[in-house]
Design an enzyme around this catalytic site. Structure first.
Site, PDB file in Angstrom:
ATOM      1  N   HIS A 348       0.860  -1.193   0.000  1.00 42.44           N
ATOM      2  CA  HIS A 348       0.000   0.000   0.000  1.00 42.44           C
ATOM      3  C   HIS A 348       0.887   1.230   0.000  1.00 42.44           C
ATOM      4  O   HIS A 348       1.956   1.212   0.606  1.00 42.44           O
ATOM      5  CB  HIS A 348      -0.892   0.006   1.259  1.00 42.44           C
ATOM      6  N   ASP A 404      -8.030  -5.289   0.122  1.00 43.28           N
ATOM      7  CA  ASP A 404      -8.527  -6.052  -1.016  1.00 43.28           C
ATOM      8  C   ASP A 404      -8.133  -7.519  -0.981  1.00 43.28           C
ATOM      9  O   ASP A 404      -8.643  -8.306  -1.783  1.00 43.28           O
ATOM     10  CB  ASP A 404      -8.029  -5.417  -2.324  1.00 43.28           C
TER      11      ASP A 404
HETATM   12  N1  ACO Z   1       4.070  -7.607  -4.834  1.00 40.51           N
HETATM   13  C1  ACO Z   1       5.416  -7.645  -4.975  1.00 40.51           C
HETATM   14  N2  ACO Z   1       6.243  -6.606  -4.763  1.00 40.51           N
HETATM   15  C2  ACO Z   1       5.661  -5.456  -4.397  1.00 40.51           C
HETATM   16  C3  ACO Z   1       4.261  -5.330  -4.229  1.00 40.51           C
HETATM   17  C4  ACO Z   1       3.451  -6.468  -4.455  1.00 40.51           C
HETATM   18  N3  ACO Z   1       2.124  -6.429  -4.302  1.00 40.51           N
HETATM   19  N4  ACO Z   1       3.959  -4.052  -3.861  1.00 40.51           N
HETATM   20  C5  ACO Z   1       5.130  -3.400  -3.799  1.00 40.51           C
HETATM   21  N5  ACO Z   1       6.162  -4.240  -4.114  1.00 40.51           N
HETATM   22  C6  ACO Z   1       7.603  -3.939  -4.093  1.00 40.51           C
HETATM   23  C7  ACO Z   1       7.992  -3.009  -5.226  1.00 40.51           C
HETATM   24  O1  ACO Z   1       8.387  -3.776  -6.355  1.00 40.51           O
HETATM   25  C8  ACO Z   1       9.139  -2.263  -4.611  1.00 40.51           C
HETATM   26  O2  ACO Z   1      10.263  -3.118  -4.599  1.00 40.51           O
HETATM   27  P1  ACO Z   1      11.760  -2.507  -4.857  1.00 40.51           P
HETATM   28  O3  ACO Z   1      11.958  -1.472  -3.788  1.00 40.51           O
HETATM   29  O4  ACO Z   1      12.673  -3.657  -4.766  1.00 40.51           O
HETATM   30  O5  ACO Z   1      11.702  -1.897  -6.229  1.00 40.51           O
HETATM   31  C9  ACO Z   1       8.740  -2.087  -3.150  1.00 40.51           C
HETATM   32  O6  ACO Z   1       7.858  -3.200  -2.889  1.00 40.51           O
HETATM   33  C10 ACO Z   1       8.024  -0.763  -2.851  1.00 40.51           C
HETATM   34  O7  ACO Z   1       6.828  -0.704  -3.613  1.00 40.51           O
HETATM   35  P2  ACO Z   1       6.329   0.571  -4.420  1.00 40.51           P
HETATM   36  O8  ACO Z   1       5.951   0.145  -5.806  1.00 40.51           O
HETATM   37  O9  ACO Z   1       7.291   1.708  -4.290  1.00 40.51           O
HETATM   38  O10 ACO Z   1       5.024   0.962  -3.621  1.00 40.51           O
HETATM   39  P3  ACO Z   1       3.909   2.008  -4.071  1.00 40.51           P
HETATM   40  O11 ACO Z   1       3.517   2.737  -2.843  1.00 40.51           O
HETATM   41  O12 ACO Z   1       4.332   2.832  -5.234  1.00 40.51           O
HETATM   42  O13 ACO Z   1       2.709   1.078  -4.574  1.00 40.51           O
HETATM   43  C11 ACO Z   1       0.817  -0.352  -4.506  1.00 40.51           C
HETATM   44  C12 ACO Z   1       1.664   0.678  -3.745  1.00 40.51           C
HETATM   45  C13 ACO Z   1       0.410   0.202  -5.905  1.00 40.51           C
HETATM   46  C14 ACO Z   1      -0.469  -0.611  -3.715  1.00 40.51           C
HETATM   47  C15 ACO Z   1       1.648  -1.641  -4.669  1.00 40.51           C
HETATM   48  O14 ACO Z   1       1.993  -2.147  -3.397  1.00 40.51           O
HETATM   49  C16 ACO Z   1       0.888  -2.706  -5.467  1.00 40.51           C
HETATM   50  O15 ACO Z   1       0.936  -2.691  -6.706  1.00 40.51           O
HETATM   51  N6  ACO Z   1       0.168  -3.659  -4.780  1.00 40.51           N
HETATM   52  C17 ACO Z   1      -0.644  -4.637  -5.453  1.00 40.51           C
HETATM   53  C18 ACO Z   1      -1.963  -4.012  -5.944  1.00 40.51           C
HETATM   54  C19 ACO Z   1      -2.948  -3.784  -4.800  1.00 40.51           C
HETATM   55  O16 ACO Z   1      -3.161  -4.654  -3.948  1.00 40.51           O
HETATM   56  N7  ACO Z   1      -3.573  -2.598  -4.806  1.00 40.51           N
HETATM   57  C20 ACO Z   1      -4.614  -2.262  -3.804  1.00 40.51           C
HETATM   58  C21 ACO Z   1      -4.178  -1.183  -2.905  1.00 40.51           C
HETATM   59  S1  ACO Z   1      -5.425  -0.929  -1.658  1.00 40.51           S
HETATM   60  C22 ACO Z   1      -6.594   0.054  -2.400  1.00 40.51           C
HETATM   61  O17 ACO Z   1      -6.370   0.790  -3.306  1.00 40.51           O
HETATM   62  C23 ACO Z   1      -7.986  -0.078  -1.917  1.00 40.51           C
END
Ligand code: ACO
Length: 507
Positions: A348, A404
């Site tokens: 998140h 979610d």
């Molecule tokens: N699976 C695997 N790796 C992940 C995930 C994931 N679900 N989420 C983040 N990471 C990793 C990234 O690759 C990154 O790794 P790195 O530092 O080695 O490059 C690190 O964790 C940090 O993640 P960011 O992408 O910088 O986090 P950001 O805040 O930009 O994104 C987001 C947040 C979009 C929710 C992301 O975690 C994601 O795509 N999750 C899956 C989709 C999801 O469940 N969305 C629902 C959110 S809740 C809502 O909206 C109601």
């Protein structure tokens, strides 16, 4: 040497000192609520340096760049607070756990919009106004019937909110004057009443429109909102009334199953608001140019539709189906770590520990499964959840389950089609949207249009070149000319007919 005062007695200077190394000038920026005003930097000016372009506008002040609003506070709000490091979510100061356990969706809606928990008579007034505004003009049936048989429910719902605005000229600042709602901030009671009437309409009709988007695809007649039911009971009734496989009603009494109605009510409380999320920001951005609130909500609906926001619950189910069984979980996680797959429902932007809503939802899921039967996908979900929380890749990145991860499993168990999941998110989120919209309209300093800046990196001034002096290679680079599209045989036939014998090989 004088006695040094203890830190608690020192008057702290709430400001930031900044030196512009281009000019050597020093500035003191005020700090309020641990924030600095971006506009202050407009006063920091410098002559262009050797690498500056005229479009960098150095003499017109420093700009603050924040792609994706990573650290920009766009509004002062008193509605919702999230502490993402400690997994805290509060509506108007009340912990989400207490509200989910002890409150009801309309009571929480009142709290979010008006700022305090209602008294019994206040709640009764609000509830009857919202439910009174549930029914919709019969013309709307024709609107829903104009969609194709396989239209996505979110396409219908998004359009329906904008369509709704066409009924209420009295709620349209373009017709009534641009201060139609903002004059409520100056104490105009009629403006406030008008605003609240639209809020009752939007919340009341959200379930009706959502149920219409659901039933049209089944070829079933629409249902008039019933009386004598709660908001969520009414919604379930409108969805399933006269359904031959009506698993939601108890003993065919037409009253939705109390456990399932309660579960949906809790899910609605959890989804009602989440401070400046993408869709609420969109509602405020749109609302800032003062259109009618139905148009602003339609914009929010479109924003929520995207898979990075309201579509993640559906993505979780698709992911679990693709994993298939617990034994495939280790291989799936390895693929995630190699960035070949995404673990949906984890991570998140704000929460760096478990989303507090995920614990509440997990409990609700058990109560729902006791009625609907256990979803076989739950075993895969549990195995995935447990393995990810033990894995250093996810632990070190502070990736934990978000709301979610479990909500899609509940919706699936309750028999909702996957493409309806975002609709189940929109209905409660309408409350958050109108709470933020109302707060903005009532801002004592008035409404400022949300008009951000950009960093222009395109060409500087250049002279027009006549058409016959340009070649195909005039502009090169990916995305710098229209794509070449494959046309269907029908288009080709039409072009051949229109060409009337002047066929070229390009056809
Ligand atoms: N699976 C695997 N790796 C992940 C995930 C994931 N679900 N989420 C983040 N990471 C990793 C990234 O690759 C990154 O790794 P790195 O530092 O080695 O490059 C690190 O964790 C940090 O993640 P960011 O992408 O910088 O986090 P950001 O805040 O930009 O994104 C987001 C947040 C979009 C929710 C992301 O975690 C994601 O795509 N999750 C899956 C989709 C999801 O469940 N969305 C629902 C959110 S809740 C809502 O909206 C109601």
């Amino acid at each position: 040497m004088g006695k040094q005062l203890p830190a608690s007695e020192l008057k702290r200077d709430e400001s930031l000192r900044v030196v512009d190394n281009r000019t050597g000038k020093e500035y003191t920026v005020p700090i309020t609520h641990n924030s600095i005003p971006a506009n202050f930097f407009k006063g920091i000016r410098a002559a262009p340096g050797p690498n500056d372009r005229p479009e960098d506008e150095t003499e017109r002040g420093l700009r603050v760049a924040d792609r994706g609003f990573l650290n920009t506070a766009v509004i002062e709000s008193r509605i919702t607070y999230i502490d993402g490091d400690n997994g805290i979510l509060r509506y108007r100061g009340y912990p989400i756990e207490q509200l989910a356990e002890r409150s009801s969706f309309l009571e929480v809606s009142y709290l979010l919009i008006y700022g305090a928990l209602p008294s019994p008579s206040q709640l009764s007034h609000f509830t009857s106004e919202v439910l009174l505004h549930g029914p919709i003009h019969s013309d709307a049936e024709g609107f829903f019937r104009s969609f194709r048989y396989d239209a996505h429910p979110m396409s219908m719902l998004t359009s329906a909110f904008a369509y709704l605005g066409s009924y209420y000229g009295e709620a349209n600042p373009s017709l009534q004057g641009q201060d139609l709602f903002t004059k409520a901030a100056k104490g105009d009671p009629a403006a406030l009443q008008n605003m609240d009437r639209q809020i009752f309409r939007l919340i009341g009709k959200a379930t009706t429109l959502a149920a219409m988007a659901y039933r049209i695809r089944q070829g079933r007649d629409f249902v008039v909102p019933p009386t004598g039911m709660s908001y969520t009971e009414s919604f379930l009734y409108q969805l399933d009334h006269l359904s031959p496989t009506d698993h939601l009603s108890e003993s065919h009494s037409n009253k939705p199953h109390p456990v399932l109605a309660k579960a949906l009510d809790i899910l609605f409380i959890l989804h009602a608001d989440h401070e400046m999320n993408a869709s609420s920001t969109t509602v405020l951005q749109t609302g800032s140019s003062l259109p009618d609130p139905f148009s602003a909500v339609a914009a929010g609906c479109a924003s929520l539709y995207g898979p990075l926001h309201g579509g993640a619950n559906e993505a979780v189910i698709r992911m679990l189906l693709s994993i298939g069984s617990p034994k495939n979980v280790p291989a799936f996680l390895e693929a995630v770590k190699k960035r070949q797959k995404v673990l949906s429902g984890f991570g998140h932007r704000v929460y760096k520990t478990s989303d507090p809503r995920s614990f509440i939802i997990r409990k609700v899921a058990d109560e729902v499964f006791a009625v609907t039967g256990r979803d076989p996908l739950l075993d895969t979900a549990m195995a995935l959840h447990d393995a990810a929380l033990k894995d250093d890749y996810f632990v070190s990145r502070k990736l934990a389950p978000n709301v979610d991860f479990w909500s899609g499993l509940i919706y699936r168990a309750m028999g909702f089609p996957m493409d309806f999941f975002p609709v189940l998110f929109v209905v409660p989120r309408v409350v958050g949207w109108v709470a933020h919209w109302r707060q903005m309209m009532l801002s004592p300093s008035g409404v400022k249009i949300w008009r951000p800046r950009q960093l222009y990196l395109g060409p500087s001034t250049r002279d027009y070149v006549p058409l016959d002096e340009r070649t195909d290679a005039f502009q090169v680079g990916v995305g710098m000319e229209p794509s070449v599209i494959e046309h269907s045989g029908m288009t080709k036939r039409r072009k051949l007919a229109e060409a009337a014998g002047k066929v070229t090989s390009k056809l």
